[in-house]
Design a protein around this motif. Sequence first.
Motif, PDB file in Angstrom:
ATOM      1  N   ARG A  18      -3.573  12.308   3.461  1.00  0.00           N
ATOM      2  CA  ARG A  18      -2.990  13.317   2.574  1.00  0.00           C
ATOM      3  C   ARG A  18      -4.010  14.372   2.150  1.00  0.00           C
ATOM      4  O   ARG A  18      -3.642  15.396   1.585  1.00  0.00           O
ATOM      5  N   GLY A  19      -5.268  14.119   2.410  1.00  0.00           N
ATOM      6  CA  GLY A  19      -6.291  15.111   2.042  1.00  0.00           C
ATOM      7  C   GLY A  19      -6.940  14.853   0.700  1.00  0.00           C
ATOM      8  O   GLY A  19      -7.530  15.759   0.101  1.00  0.00           O
ATOM      9  N   CYS A  20      -6.847  13.615   0.221  1.00  0.00           N
ATOM     10  CA  CYS A  20      -7.504  13.258  -1.051  1.00  0.00           C
ATOM     11  C   CYS A  20      -8.984  12.960  -0.790  1.00  0.00           C
ATOM     12  O   CYS A  20      -9.389  12.679   0.336  1.00  0.00           O
ATOM     13  N   ARG A  21      -9.770  12.970  -1.870  1.00  0.00           N
ATOM     14  CA  ARG A  21     -11.114  12.390  -1.795  1.00  0.00           C
ATOM     15  C   ARG A  21     -10.938  10.894  -2.088  1.00  0.00           C
ATOM     16  O   ARG A  21     -10.400  10.525  -3.143  1.00  0.00           O
TER      17      ARG A  21
ATOM     18  N   LEU B 136      -4.027   6.164   3.914  1.00  0.00           N
ATOM     19  CA  LEU B 136      -2.905   7.046   3.558  1.00  0.00           C
ATOM     20  C   LEU B 136      -3.409   8.207   2.702  1.00  0.00           C
ATOM     21  O   LEU B 136      -3.004   9.364   2.879  1.00  0.00           O
ATOM     22  N   ALA B 137      -4.325   7.890   1.778  1.00  0.00           N
ATOM     23  CA  ALA B 137      -4.862   8.930   0.889  1.00  0.00           C
ATOM     24  C   ALA B 137      -5.701   9.934   1.687  1.00  0.00           C
ATOM     25  O   ALA B 137      -5.645  11.147   1.451  1.00  0.00           O
TER      26      ALA B 137
ATOM     27  N   ALA C 162       0.836  -1.205   0.000  1.00  0.00           N
ATOM     28  CA  ALA C 162       0.000   0.000   0.000  1.00  0.00           C
ATOM     29  C   ALA C 162       0.873   1.259   0.000  1.00  0.00           C
ATOM     30  O   ALA C 162       0.663   2.182  -0.787  1.00  0.00           O
ATOM     31  N   TRP C 163       1.836   1.274   0.889  1.00  0.00           N
ATOM     32  CA  TRP C 163       2.703   2.461   1.039  1.00  0.00           C
ATOM     33  C   TRP C 163       3.458   2.746  -0.255  1.00  0.00           C
ATOM     34  O   TRP C 163       3.512   3.894  -0.714  1.00  0.00           O
TER      35      TRP C 163
ATOM     36  N   GLU D  30      -7.207  15.685  -4.767  1.00  0.00           N
ATOM     37  CA  GLU D  30      -7.432  14.776  -5.896  1.00  0.00           C
ATOM     38  C   GLU D  30      -8.322  13.603  -5.456  1.00  0.00           C
ATOM     39  O   GLU D  30      -8.403  13.272  -4.275  1.00  0.00           O
ATOM     40  N   THR D  31      -8.946  12.967  -6.441  1.00  0.00           N
ATOM     41  CA  THR D  31      -9.806  11.819  -6.146  1.00  0.00           C
ATOM     42  C   THR D  31      -9.057  10.518  -6.439  1.00  0.00           C
ATOM     43  O   THR D  31      -8.468  10.355  -7.509  1.00  0.00           O
ATOM     44  N   VAL D  32      -9.113   9.623  -5.450  1.00  0.00           N
ATOM     45  CA  VAL D  32      -8.402   8.349  -5.507  1.00  0.00           C
ATOM     46  C   VAL D  32      -9.418   7.221  -5.413  1.00  0.00           C
ATOM     47  O   VAL D  32     -10.334   7.291  -4.592  1.00  0.00           O
ATOM     48  N   VAL D  33      -9.279   6.180  -6.247  1.00  0.00           N
ATOM     49  CA  VAL D  33     -10.146   4.996  -6.156  1.00  0.00           C
ATOM     50  C   VAL D  33      -9.302   3.783  -5.773  1.00  0.00           C
ATOM     51  O   VAL D  33      -8.216   3.581  -6.325  1.00  0.00           O
ATOM     52  N   VAL D  34      -9.802   3.007  -4.824  1.00  0.00           N
ATOM     53  CA  VAL D  34      -9.101   1.821  -4.320  1.00  0.00           C
ATOM     54  C   VAL D  34     -10.048   0.633  -4.362  1.00  0.00           C
ATOM     55  O   VAL D  34     -11.128   0.691  -3.761  1.00  0.00           O
ATOM     56  N   SER D  35      -9.662  -0.450  -5.042  1.00  0.00           N
ATOM     57  CA  SER D  35     -10.507  -1.652  -5.028  1.00  0.00           C
ATOM     58  C   SER D  35     -10.053  -2.604  -3.927  1.00  0.00           C
ATOM     59  O   SER D  35      -8.963  -2.444  -3.376  1.00  0.00           O
ATOM     60  N   ALA D  36     -10.874  -3.607  -3.610  1.00  0.00           N
ATOM     61  CA  ALA D  36     -10.678  -4.467  -2.426  1.00  0.00           C
ATOM     62  C   ALA D  36     -10.379  -3.568  -1.229  1.00  0.00           C
ATOM     63  O   ALA D  36      -9.425  -3.771  -0.476  1.00  0.00           O
ATOM     64  N   ALA D  37     -11.244  -2.568  -1.042  1.00  0.00           N
ATOM     65  CA  ALA D  37     -10.943  -1.453  -0.136  1.00  0.00           C
ATOM     66  C   ALA D  37     -10.929  -1.834   1.340  1.00  0.00           C
ATOM     67  O   ALA D  37     -10.304  -1.146   2.138  1.00  0.00           O
ATOM     68  N   SER D  38     -11.630  -2.902   1.711  1.00  0.00           N
ATOM     69  CA  SER D  38     -11.647  -3.251   3.135  1.00  0.00           C
ATOM     70  C   SER D  38     -10.506  -4.198   3.491  1.00  0.00           C
ATOM     71  O   SER D  38     -10.310  -4.522   4.658  1.00  0.00           O
ATOM     72  N   GLY D  39      -9.742  -4.636   2.489  1.00  0.00           N
ATOM     73  CA  GLY D  39      -8.735  -5.670   2.710  1.00  0.00           C
ATOM     74  C   GLY D  39      -7.435  -5.141   3.279  1.00  0.00           C
ATOM     75  O   GLY D  39      -7.288  -3.952   3.582  1.00  0.00           O
TER      76      GLY D  39
END
Length: 335
Positions: A173-176, A169-170, A137-138, A151-160
């Motif tokens: 950093r102040g991302c959406r 982490l996002a 992840a890091w 900025e907008t960030v998308v993460v899949s398998a988000a609960s894993g």
Amino acid sequence: MLEIPESYRRFVLAARPRGPVVPENFRLETVPVPALAEGEVLIRNHYLSLDPYMRGRMSKAASYAASQALDETMIGGTVGQVVASRNEFYQVGDYVNGTLGWAEMGVSDGLLLRKLDTTRIPLSAYLGVVGMPGMAAWYGFNQIMEAAAGETVVVSAASGAVGSVVGQLARLRGCRVVGIAGGPEKCSYVVDELGFDACVDYKAGNLEADLAAATPDGVDAIFENVGGACFDAALARTNAFARIALCGLIGGFNGADMSIKNTRALLLNRLTLRGFIITEHMEYWQQGLQELAVLVANKQIKYRETVAQGLDAAPQAFIGLLQGHNFGKQLVKLI
Ligand SMILES: NC(=O)c1ccc[n+]([C@@H]2O[C@H](COP(=O)([O-])OP(=O)(O)OC[C@H]3O[C@@H](n4cnc5c(N)ncnc54)[C@H](OP(=O)(O)O)[C@@H]3O)[C@@H](O)[C@H]2O)c1
């Protein structure tokens, strides 16, 4: 003095899977505890980590790493305690992280062991958030996504294990941050506990429309863990010059169709896509693990574990992981 038994149990790879993994792919064996040579340590494993990469190693298909050998201890990360030592750097009682596999005990020459401080971070977390998944992840977040505040960030398998850390982490950093996860329970956790701005349940049947609604300003960076339809839906939302960290393709592990339709987005939006294997970036581990340890100790990053009890439970827990039954980092408690 820690008690040393005469034998211990381990799972070996008995047969390579033909399709989905089945319990018969593994065989439980009892083997004698070996005598230590000079420089070696004997470790009693407390937790075994179950990870998606093991599925790839079970097959003979060409990959970035050699296949798991038949009739050998299944590969796997472990944390445990030194119970005997003929190595001056390790004392009886030390807690260590190693790769001793699906086994109650193991012998190491000490070279690939890491001593662990369990005073502020629980032992099991060194297999997840402060271990290999946390590092994936890091690395993907800091070295590939390069997401800026706003900025907008998308993460899949988000609960894993990996996805939950990327999203936090996002957020820091102040991302959406928008997650994609399977089912309302995982999605609620991602938003309510981990602080993502939104989470799309890909099992609800409206993935593309729901992701579009959750990303009104488009997507600037993607952390891809799944592939296939999840990846496609995120690609469709990309803004110009978006970055993609391609970490995993777990959606295809059981033979599902992983083709993507939105390849045009790669060109039209001038996207940067980089796949990575975290064990090839060891030069970042010290920095990354230190940063993660501070964030975990200060409770700025939360994590969740699914813990199977006893070595016997490992095959079924692994099969469950490949079907999304885990909720957070999948572990096996051995002691
Ligand atoms: N490149 C590297 O160095 C590296 C290192 C570590 C991990 N990885 C990859 O990162 C990804 C996440 O790994 P992890 O350890 O954090 O696992 P995890 O997310 O803790 O567990 C796997 C999750 O994947 C989701 N999933 C989505 N589609 C699936 C499908 N078709 N079948 C099964 N599961 C599905 C499930 O969550 P839902 O219920 O939400 O679908 C499941 O809980 C994997 O692709 C893994 O291979 C790569």
